[in-house]
Design a protein around this motif. Sequence first.
Motif, PDB file in Angstrom:
ATOM      1  N   PHE A 107       0.836  -1.207   0.000  1.00  0.00           N
ATOM      2  CA  PHE A 107       0.000   0.000   0.000  1.00  0.00           C
ATOM      3  C   PHE A 107       0.866   1.251   0.000  1.00  0.00           C
ATOM      4  O   PHE A 107       1.868   1.319   0.692  1.00  0.00           O
ATOM      5  CB  PHE A 107      -0.905  -0.016   1.245  1.00  0.00           C
ATOM      6  N   ASP A 111      -3.484   5.697  -2.130  1.00  0.00           N
ATOM      7  CA  ASP A 111      -4.221   4.592  -2.767  1.00  0.00           C
ATOM      8  C   ASP A 111      -5.642   4.538  -2.212  1.00  0.00           C
ATOM      9  O   ASP A 111      -5.842   4.747  -1.019  1.00  0.00           O
ATOM     10  CB  ASP A 111      -3.550   3.245  -2.434  1.00  0.00           C
ATOM     11  N   TYR A 112      -6.595   4.234  -3.065  1.00  0.00           N
ATOM     12  CA  TYR A 112      -7.944   3.912  -2.598  1.00  0.00           C
ATOM     13  C   TYR A 112      -8.631   3.013  -3.623  1.00  0.00           C
ATOM     14  O   TYR A 112      -8.221   2.988  -4.798  1.00  0.00           O
ATOM     15  CB  TYR A 112      -8.773   5.168  -2.290  1.00  0.00           C
ATOM     16  N   ILE A 113      -9.609   2.269  -3.174  1.00  0.00           N
ATOM     17  CA  ILE A 113     -10.266   1.306  -4.063  1.00  0.00           C
ATOM     18  C   ILE A 113     -11.052   2.068  -5.142  1.00  0.00           C
ATOM     19  O   ILE A 113     -11.735   3.043  -4.828  1.00  0.00           O
ATOM     20  CB  ILE A 113     -11.181   0.352  -3.256  1.00  0.00           C
ATOM     21  N   PHE A 114     -10.939   1.616  -6.393  1.00  0.00           N
ATOM     22  CA  PHE A 114     -11.542   2.221  -7.591  1.00  0.00           C
ATOM     23  C   PHE A 114     -10.819   3.493  -8.035  1.00  0.00           C
ATOM     24  O   PHE A 114     -11.396   4.338  -8.707  1.00  0.00           O
ATOM     25  CB  PHE A 114     -13.052   2.486  -7.412  1.00  0.00           C
ATOM     26  N   ILE A 133      -7.810  -3.384  -1.476  1.00  0.00           N
ATOM     27  CA  ILE A 133      -6.758  -3.045  -0.498  1.00  0.00           C
ATOM     28  C   ILE A 133      -7.081  -3.855   0.745  1.00  0.00           C
ATOM     29  O   ILE A 133      -8.193  -3.771   1.262  1.00  0.00           O
ATOM     30  CB  ILE A 133      -6.741  -1.530  -0.171  1.00  0.00           C
ATOM     31  N   TYR A 134      -6.150  -4.670   1.201  1.00  0.00           N
ATOM     32  CA  TYR A 134      -6.430  -5.512   2.364  1.00  0.00           C
ATOM     33  C   TYR A 134      -5.147  -5.881   3.084  1.00  0.00           C
ATOM     34  O   TYR A 134      -4.050  -5.749   2.539  1.00  0.00           O
ATOM     35  CB  TYR A 134      -7.167  -6.791   1.931  1.00  0.00           C
ATOM     36  N   LYS A 135      -5.316  -6.347   4.316  1.00  0.00           N
ATOM     37  CA  LYS A 135      -4.148  -6.855   5.049  1.00  0.00           C
ATOM     38  C   LYS A 135      -4.317  -8.367   5.171  1.00  0.00           C
ATOM     39  O   LYS A 135      -5.443  -8.875   5.251  1.00  0.00           O
ATOM     40  CB  LYS A 135      -4.048  -6.212   6.438  1.00  0.00           C
ATOM     41  N   GLU A 136      -3.180  -9.043   5.175  1.00  0.00           N
ATOM     42  CA  GLU A 136      -3.241 -10.494   5.372  1.00  0.00           C
ATOM     43  C   GLU A 136      -2.785 -10.812   6.781  1.00  0.00           C
ATOM     44  O   GLU A 136      -1.678 -10.439   7.167  1.00  0.00           O
ATOM     45  CB  GLU A 136      -2.363 -11.201   4.350  1.00  0.00           C
ATOM     46  N   VAL A 137      -3.659 -11.477   7.539  1.00  0.00           N
ATOM     47  CA  VAL A 137      -3.293 -11.851   8.901  1.00  0.00           C
ATOM     48  C   VAL A 137      -2.676 -13.233   8.836  1.00  0.00           C
ATOM     49  O   VAL A 137      -3.339 -14.196   8.448  1.00  0.00           O
ATOM     50  CB  VAL A 137      -4.542 -11.827   9.818  1.00  0.00           C
TER      51      VAL A 137
ATOM     52  N   GLN B 194      -6.395   4.048   4.635  1.00  0.00           N
ATOM     53  CA  GLN B 194      -6.606   2.646   4.220  1.00  0.00           C
ATOM     54  C   GLN B 194      -8.038   2.211   4.546  1.00  0.00           C
ATOM     55  O   GLN B 194      -8.568   2.598   5.588  1.00  0.00           O
ATOM     56  CB  GLN B 194      -5.645   1.729   4.982  1.00  0.00           C
ATOM     57  N   PRO B 195      -8.643   1.364   3.689  1.00  0.00           N
ATOM     58  CA  PRO B 195      -9.991   0.869   3.997  1.00  0.00           C
ATOM     59  C   PRO B 195      -9.981   0.025   5.279  1.00  0.00           C
ATOM     60  O   PRO B 195      -9.030  -0.722   5.498  1.00  0.00           O
ATOM     61  CB  PRO B 195     -10.357  -0.005   2.795  1.00  0.00           C
ATOM     62  N   LEU B 203     -17.920  -0.664   0.373  1.00  0.00           N
ATOM     63  CA  LEU B 203     -17.136  -1.331  -0.688  1.00  0.00           C
ATOM     64  C   LEU B 203     -18.071  -2.109  -1.622  1.00  0.00           C
ATOM     65  O   LEU B 203     -17.935  -2.049  -2.849  1.00  0.00           O
ATOM     66  CB  LEU B 203     -16.091  -2.265  -0.055  1.00  0.00           C
ATOM     67  N   SER B 206     -20.032   0.324  -3.665  1.00  0.00           N
ATOM     68  CA  SER B 206     -19.158   0.879  -4.713  1.00  0.00           C
ATOM     69  C   SER B 206     -19.034  -0.071  -5.882  1.00  0.00           C
ATOM     70  O   SER B 206     -19.027   0.335  -7.031  1.00  0.00           O
ATOM     71  CB  SER B 206     -17.761   1.136  -4.155  1.00  0.00           C
ATOM     72  N   LYS B 207     -18.890  -1.354  -5.543  1.00  0.00           N
ATOM     73  CA  LYS B 207     -18.730  -2.353  -6.599  1.00  0.00           C
ATOM     74  C   LYS B 207     -19.983  -2.399  -7.482  1.00  0.00           C
ATOM     75  O   LYS B 207     -19.886  -2.606  -8.689  1.00  0.00           O
ATOM     76  CB  LYS B 207     -18.463  -3.719  -5.969  1.00  0.00           C
ATOM     77  N   HIS B 210     -20.136   1.213  -9.464  1.00  0.00           N
ATOM     78  CA  HIS B 210     -18.985   1.650 -10.240  1.00  0.00           C
ATOM     79  C   HIS B 210     -19.306   1.652 -11.743  1.00  0.00           C
ATOM     80  O   HIS B 210     -19.821   0.687 -12.282  1.00  0.00           O
ATOM     81  CB  HIS B 210     -17.786   0.734  -9.965  1.00  0.00           C
ATOM     82  N   PRO B 241     -13.263   8.855  -1.117  1.00  0.00           N
ATOM     83  CA  PRO B 241     -12.527   7.890  -0.292  1.00  0.00           C
ATOM     84  C   PRO B 241     -12.082   8.429   1.078  1.00  0.00           C
ATOM     85  O   PRO B 241     -11.283   7.787   1.739  1.00  0.00           O
ATOM     86  CB  PRO B 241     -11.319   7.573  -1.168  1.00  0.00           C
ATOM     87  N   MET B 328      -8.724  -3.429   6.467  1.00  0.00           N
ATOM     88  CA  MET B 328      -9.608  -4.536   6.067  1.00  0.00           C
ATOM     89  C   MET B 328      -8.840  -5.844   5.863  1.00  0.00           C
ATOM     90  O   MET B 328      -7.818  -5.867   5.177  1.00  0.00           O
ATOM     91  CB  MET B 328     -10.324  -4.161   4.771  1.00  0.00           C
ATOM     92  N   ARG B 329      -9.352  -6.912   6.470  1.00  0.00           N
ATOM     93  CA  ARG B 329      -8.710  -8.225   6.305  1.00  0.00           C
ATOM     94  C   ARG B 329      -9.085  -8.832   4.964  1.00  0.00           C
ATOM     95  O   ARG B 329     -10.138  -8.523   4.411  1.00  0.00           O
ATOM     96  CB  ARG B 329      -9.165  -9.158   7.442  1.00  0.00           C
ATOM     97  N   ASN B 333     -12.529  -8.754   2.539  1.00  0.00           N
ATOM     98  CA  ASN B 333     -12.495  -8.338   1.130  1.00  0.00           C
ATOM     99  C   ASN B 333     -13.038  -9.457   0.229  1.00  0.00           C
ATOM    100  O   ASN B 333     -13.783  -9.204  -0.719  1.00  0.00           O
ATOM    101  CB  ASN B 333     -11.055  -7.967   0.749  1.00  0.00           C
ATOM    102  N   GLY B 367     -10.912   5.072   2.234  1.00  0.00           N
ATOM    103  CA  GLY B 367     -10.159   4.266   1.276  1.00  0.00           C
ATOM    104  C   GLY B 367     -11.000   3.592   0.218  1.00  0.00           C
ATOM    105  O   GLY B 367     -10.500   2.756  -0.524  1.00  0.00           O
ATOM    106  N   VAL B 368     -12.283   3.947   0.160  1.00  0.00           N
ATOM    107  CA  VAL B 368     -13.181   3.339  -0.842  1.00  0.00           C
ATOM    108  C   VAL B 368     -13.785   4.447  -1.704  1.00  0.00           C
ATOM    109  O   VAL B 368     -14.561   5.261  -1.215  1.00  0.00           O
ATOM    110  CB  VAL B 368     -14.323   2.528  -0.166  1.00  0.00           C
ATOM    111  N   GLY B 369     -13.404   4.485  -2.972  1.00  0.00           N
ATOM    112  CA  GLY B 369     -13.962   5.482  -3.887  1.00  0.00           C
ATOM    113  C   GLY B 369     -15.325   5.025  -4.382  1.00  0.00           C
ATOM    114  O   GLY B 369     -15.929   4.109  -3.839  1.00  0.00           O
TER     115      GLY B 369
END
Lengths: 146, 370
Positions: A107, A111-114, A133-137, B194-195, B203, B206-207, B210, B241, B328-329, B333, B367-369
């Motif tokens: 990241f 940055d942002y989604i879309f 955009i995500y985190k991996e645990v 960040q989202p 989200l 948005s999807k 869009h 966002p 967001m995990r 997502n 973080g979400v457009g």
Amino acid sequence: MRLNKMAQQTQQSGQSNKIGNYLLLIVFVVLALSVVALFVAVETYFIGDIIAAGIFAGIGGIALAICLFLLYQYRRQATEVKIDIPKVMTTIECQNKGCANKTIREFQRGDYIFKDLDVACPKCGGKQMITAIYKEVKVKEKTYSV
Amino acid sequence: MSFIPGNDSPILQILSLGMYVFFIIFIFYGQRIQMYVMVREVENSLHKLRIIKEEGRKTAIEAIKEIGKPTADPSARVDRYLEYFTIGPQSMDPAGIVHKLDHILDTRDERLKEDVRIMAPEAANNDVQINNLENTLEAAMALNYIYKVVRHYYIQGKKTLSLYVIMQLQMILPLVMKEAEAYASALKAFAYGQPIGDGVGPLIASKLMHGYEVRKVPKDCVVASVPFEGRNALVLKAEGPGGNVGKPGDAIEHVIEEQQGNIACLIMIDAGLKLEGELVGEVSEGIGAAIGGPGVDQFKIEAKLTKYKIRNYAVIVKEDVGDAVSPMRKEINDAVDKVIERVRDVVKERTKEGDTILIVGVGNSIGVGQ
């Protein structure tokens, strides 16, 4: 950023490191008694009473282990503060349906989604967009068989 | 005097005397010893909370300096901000309390935003950055409040030497620490834009929206008209966002009035708190207004739905409180497509072709457009 530093460093505070005097006293009394019990165990063993020696050694050993564990726990709890900051990943996809190239990178601020990116797709030169955009645990959650 | 009859070993006598003394101490001071153990545990947690709170404050100040480029040091103003409080409306006569609470929350929101604009002059005209900074400061404010409340009960317990005050605090501490750690990781998410887990509703919206024309609706929300399974879906979410939850209550009221109540159904998508044992990202379906917060928006939505007899369905994505405010995990997502499929099923089963439906993604749009 500060939080990254915080995740790595171990912080100390003089005031909070001070272990409760009473509790510490009790731990040390039990520690002393356990050492005495171990001495008695040795003495009794040489006298010839193996059963009594075993009992004293057992009591002394358990008490010693508990005391050392408690002291270790206090020290550890009082000195360490860690907050894990996981890596956040950004997924970029090419908008050209025939290509649909997918890139994943770390990241970056802004940055942002879309979000439509100015950088063209390295494969087909088409427009690219951030799609996730995500985190991996990585730590596996503990599960219970109920 | 011999403590063990028939045994004259002096070490054994000392040991048995020690055992007796220890036993007597435990009879009289057992509870107090137990309290010291608990106090120690609370002290350790309080120490951690203080460090987390301090780091939260520093992160907020650094974010303001970096984004807002203030001419003077914003530390004093940040400290004032962290101490802000909100007094709830008087509830002796509960009639009209929702509107009073709504007004108080609006005033609070405006006041906090104004303060952020003063603290960060460079970003004053950039709503996205102002919203992100406001969210960062609110996370720091939450950490400050948690620390102060825990410290209050800790000192009160020590002053009164009350086992029960300390015991209650010690029992809820794991949950409090979990929440504090979640806010600590939220700080970075908010500062960077960040989202977060709570943003799963926006989200999904948005999807769906869009690529379609989007227009603004009051307050701080956007709506788009989208063809969906032969129906006209009005898809609504908080404007992104930047970190913003909008006022979905007002937005839904506005859209329903625009359509003169001709809405076949309202489908709300939100993040829902999971129970222990449930998996993060599990999708669940039900009825009712899926929206959190102080209840003002839920009240407005329910009133409008009742007026026009509009059915209300809800789809939620399960996550815990820590996931909701931290980045967001992947599991959350990945749940997006499953939720869209579930919404598709609800629409096909519960409405007719040609109907107008309202789909709302509830949550923070950071973080979400769109």
